[in-house]
Design a protein around this motif. Structure first.
Motif, PDB file in Angstrom:
ATOM      1  N   GLY A 265      -7.522  -5.388   3.693  1.00  0.00           N
ATOM      2  CA  GLY A 265      -7.086  -4.018   3.497  1.00  0.00           C
ATOM      3  C   GLY A 265      -7.849  -3.390   2.352  1.00  0.00           C
ATOM      4  N   CYS A 266      -7.908  -2.073   2.394  1.00  0.00           N
ATOM      5  CA  CYS A 266      -8.448  -1.316   1.272  1.00  0.00           C
ATOM      6  C   CYS A 266      -7.383  -0.269   0.975  1.00  0.00           C
ATOM      7  CB  CYS A 266      -9.768  -0.650   1.657  1.00  0.00           C
ATOM      8  SG  CYS A 266     -10.497   0.295   0.316  1.00  0.00           S
TER       9      CYS A 266
ATOM     10  N   LYS B 135       0.629   4.728   1.941  1.00  0.00           N
ATOM     11  CA  LYS B 135      -0.302   5.257   2.944  1.00  0.00           C
ATOM     12  C   LYS B 135      -0.374   6.771   3.058  1.00  0.00           C
ATOM     13  CE  LYS B 135      -0.877   1.249   5.586  1.00  0.00           C
ATOM     14  NZ  LYS B 135      -1.313   0.675   6.817  1.00  0.00           N
TER      15      LYS B 135
ATOM     16  N   ARG C  25      -9.371  -7.844   8.886  1.00  0.00           N
ATOM     17  CA  ARG C  25     -10.261  -7.639   7.718  1.00  0.00           C
ATOM     18  C   ARG C  25      -9.370  -7.512   6.496  1.00  0.00           C
ATOM     19  NH1 ARG C  25      -8.581  -2.533   6.668  1.00  0.00           N
ATOM     20  NH2 ARG C  25      -7.627  -1.577   8.471  1.00  0.00           N
TER      21      ARG C  25
ATOM     22  N   ASP D 145       0.858  -1.185   0.000  1.00  0.00           N
ATOM     23  CA  ASP D 145       0.000   0.000   0.000  1.00  0.00           C
ATOM     24  C   ASP D 145       0.897   1.239   0.000  1.00  0.00           C
ATOM     25  OD1 ASP D 145      -2.176   1.700   0.264  1.00  0.00           O
ATOM     26  OD2 ASP D 145      -2.689   1.096   2.303  1.00  0.00           O
TER      27      ASP D 145
ATOM     28  N   GLU E 173      -6.027  -2.988  -0.763  1.00  0.00           N
ATOM     29  CA  GLU E 173      -5.477  -4.314  -1.065  1.00  0.00           C
ATOM     30  C   GLU E 173      -6.538  -5.256  -1.638  1.00  0.00           C
ATOM     31  OE1 GLU E 173      -4.740  -2.551   1.578  1.00  0.00           O
ATOM     32  OE2 GLU E 173      -2.698  -2.898   2.299  1.00  0.00           O
TER      33      GLU E 173
ATOM     34  N   GLY F  11      -6.224   6.749   4.285  1.00  0.00           N
ATOM     35  CA  GLY F  11      -6.719   5.370   4.327  1.00  0.00           C
ATOM     36  C   GLY F  11      -6.040   4.472   3.294  1.00  0.00           C
TER      37      GLY F  11
ATOM     38  N   TYR G 170      -4.666  -9.473   8.741  1.00  0.00           N
ATOM     39  CA  TYR G 170      -3.874  -8.634   7.831  1.00  0.00           C
ATOM     40  C   TYR G 170      -2.841  -7.869   8.639  1.00  0.00           C
ATOM     41  CZ  TYR G 170      -3.613  -3.845   5.704  1.00  0.00           C
ATOM     42  OH  TYR G 170      -3.248  -2.589   5.287  1.00  0.00           O
TER      43      TYR G 170
HETATM   44  N1  GLY Z   1      -4.520  -0.566   3.442  1.00  0.00           N
HETATM   45  C1  GLY Z   1      -4.787   0.148   4.623  1.00  0.00           C
HETATM   46  C2  GLY Z   1      -5.913  -0.362   5.392  1.00  0.00           C
HETATM   47  O1  GLY Z   1      -6.774  -1.050   4.886  1.00  0.00           O
HETATM   48  O2  GLY Z   1      -5.958  -0.104   6.592  1.00  0.00           O
END
Ligand code: GLY
Ligand code: AMP
Length: 425
Positions: free
Chosen positions: A290-291, A215, A288, A213, A293, A227, A270
């Motif tokens: 990742g977002c 960040k 959970r 990621d 990811e 995020g 994660y």
């Molecule tokens: N990739 C950062 C998060 O989901 O916290």
């Protein structure tokens, strides 16, 4: 007979999960609560918020939903899985007890200590004066984290003493993040950060390919935390041996310790890792996907994700053959100018259809909504433009080509997504 499913969330992570579920021959209708302006292309948006557990459970009963998948951390941290399970509903995600590995930094640091998992040296403080004395003793650079879920914005990486003192004042005296004034102060770790995802049925886990990621809001990892601004996967410079080492030293001990405490994690573990010269160190655990990811994982996964989620719930992951396309994926977040601070909403968005004409490109939505048929911005992170390719370079180039077709006033994106992964540093 095909089965109907419910995805809970509003992010591109949930859009991507819904998109992948929709491809399963075993899935009939996909509902998403509440979804966003783009999720209607694969699912039916249901106007129930992610924290409205009773209403969501009622909806699942009424629609005979056979599987509910939870995306974001806040409903998991507050126990949505326990509420559904108490009603005999099938739901993918950790219970409130297991989700503490993410929802409480203090819990997760203690678990790392109990399990001997490599992490930064740390101390927990509730008194400002004591925290300040500790920071002055240790000196900068130093990292200050609040205890609680603040959407990736709870860590202050302080390169100077002045920054550290400001961070302590903001978190402990001014309470700007509205958390209890408990902080974790930890050693600064230098290296490259990677994301590990291990899906688990509570007994067995399967580690996904590595991802990276980006960040911060600024290029070259500068500026404020967000995020997540974009992801590349898999990361070629992480060797098979290194990944096996991470599995043995981080993933398995964490899952085993949770199970030993009586709260096995069913769902996703994660860990965010720093690859330091001394080996991998855990920065944090999440419970959970990742977002962003999830967007790359849903693009690269060959297996049926409906079967995978069910194998977790049924405890049969050991028999599941998880397969991946032998490709690479990149996703680039387009944000509204000003994010992660203030930004405008309601700006008309154009060009998504053209973007999706670029080969192997799919645009997942974040902060968007439809107003009288017009797609407009509705959040800081607006779109997640994902592409696959036979090389990472190709995936990144396609994603950027697609980003170039999209327009809204004052749109912003990082131009260096995947650059670190390509150069290996
Ligand atoms: N990739 C950062 C998060 O989901 O916290
Ligand atoms: P966290 O909320 O713990 O994931 O931290 C957010 C981000 O802050 C991480 O993704 C890292 O980029 C950075 N960070 C956290 N802890 C450290 C540390 N001990 N040393 C250096 N950077 C860190």
């Amino acid at each position: 007979m095909a089965e109907d499913v419910l995805v809970i969330g509003t992010y591109p992570r949930e859009h991507a999960i819904a998109w992948k579920l929709k491809q399963s021959p075993r899935v009939g209708k996909v509902y998403i609560a509440p979804g966003n302006g783009g999720t209607g292309n694969v699912a039916e948006n249901v106007p129930i918020g992610v924290m409205e557990f009773e209403k969501l459970a009622e909806f699942a009963i009424e629609k005979k939903i056979s599987l509910t998948v939870v995306g974001p951390e806040n409903p998991l941290g507050e126990g949505i899985v326990d509420v559904f399970q108490a009603r005999g509903l099938r739901i993918w995600g950790p219970t409130k007890a297991a989700a503490q590995i993410e929802s409480s930094k203090a819990f997760s640091k203690q678990l790392m200590a109990d399990a001997g998992i490599p992490t930064a040296e740390f101390k927990i403080f509730t008194e400002h004066a004591e925290a300040l004395a500790y920071v002055r003793e240790k000196g900068a650079p130093i990292v200050i984290k609040v205890d609680g879920m603040v959407f990736g914005k709870g860590a202050y990486v302080c390169m100077t003493m002045e920054e550290a003192e400001t961070a302590l004042k903001e978190t402990m005296l001014d309470n700007v993040l509205n958390t209890a004034s408990k902080v974790v102060i930890e050693e600064f770790l230098d290296g490259q950060e990677i994301s590990i995802h291990a899906i688990s049925d509570g007994k067995t886990s399967i580690v996904f390919p590595t991802a990276q990621d980006h960040k911060t809001i600024g290029e070259n990892d500068t500026g404020k935390m967000t995020g997540g601004m974009g992801v590349a996967a898999p990361i070629s410079w992480v060797s098979k041996n290194q990944l096996a080492d991470i599995e043995a030293r981080v993933v398995r001990p964490a899952l085993r310790t949770l199970a030993d405490k009586g709260s096995p994690l069913v769902g996703m573990l994660y860990p965010g890792l720093m690859m330091t010269p001394k080996g991998p160190r855990v920065l944090e655990f999440n419970a959970r996907f990742g977002c962003p990811e999830a967007e790359v994982y849903m693009r690269l996964m060959k297996s049926d994700v409906f079967g995978l989620f069910n194998a977790c719930i049924d405890g049969t992951l050991a028999d599941f053959d998880l397969e991946w396309d032998q490709e690479f994926a990149a996703t680039i977040i387009i944000a509204s100018g000003g994010y992660p601070d203030g930004y405008k909403k309601g700006l008309p968005i154009t060009g998504i259809e053209e973007a999706e004409k670029v080969p192997n490109v799919i645009v997942f939505h974040a902060g968007t909504k439809l107003v009288n048929g017009q797609l407009v911005t509705d959040g800081g992170r607006v779109l997640s433009v994902s592409a696959t390719g036979s090389t990472l370079k190709e995936a990144i180039e396609r994603a950027y080509e697609a980003v170039g077709k999209i327009h809204f006033e004052n749109m912003y994106y990082r131009r260096d997504i995947g650059a670190k992964a390509l150069s290996g540093k």
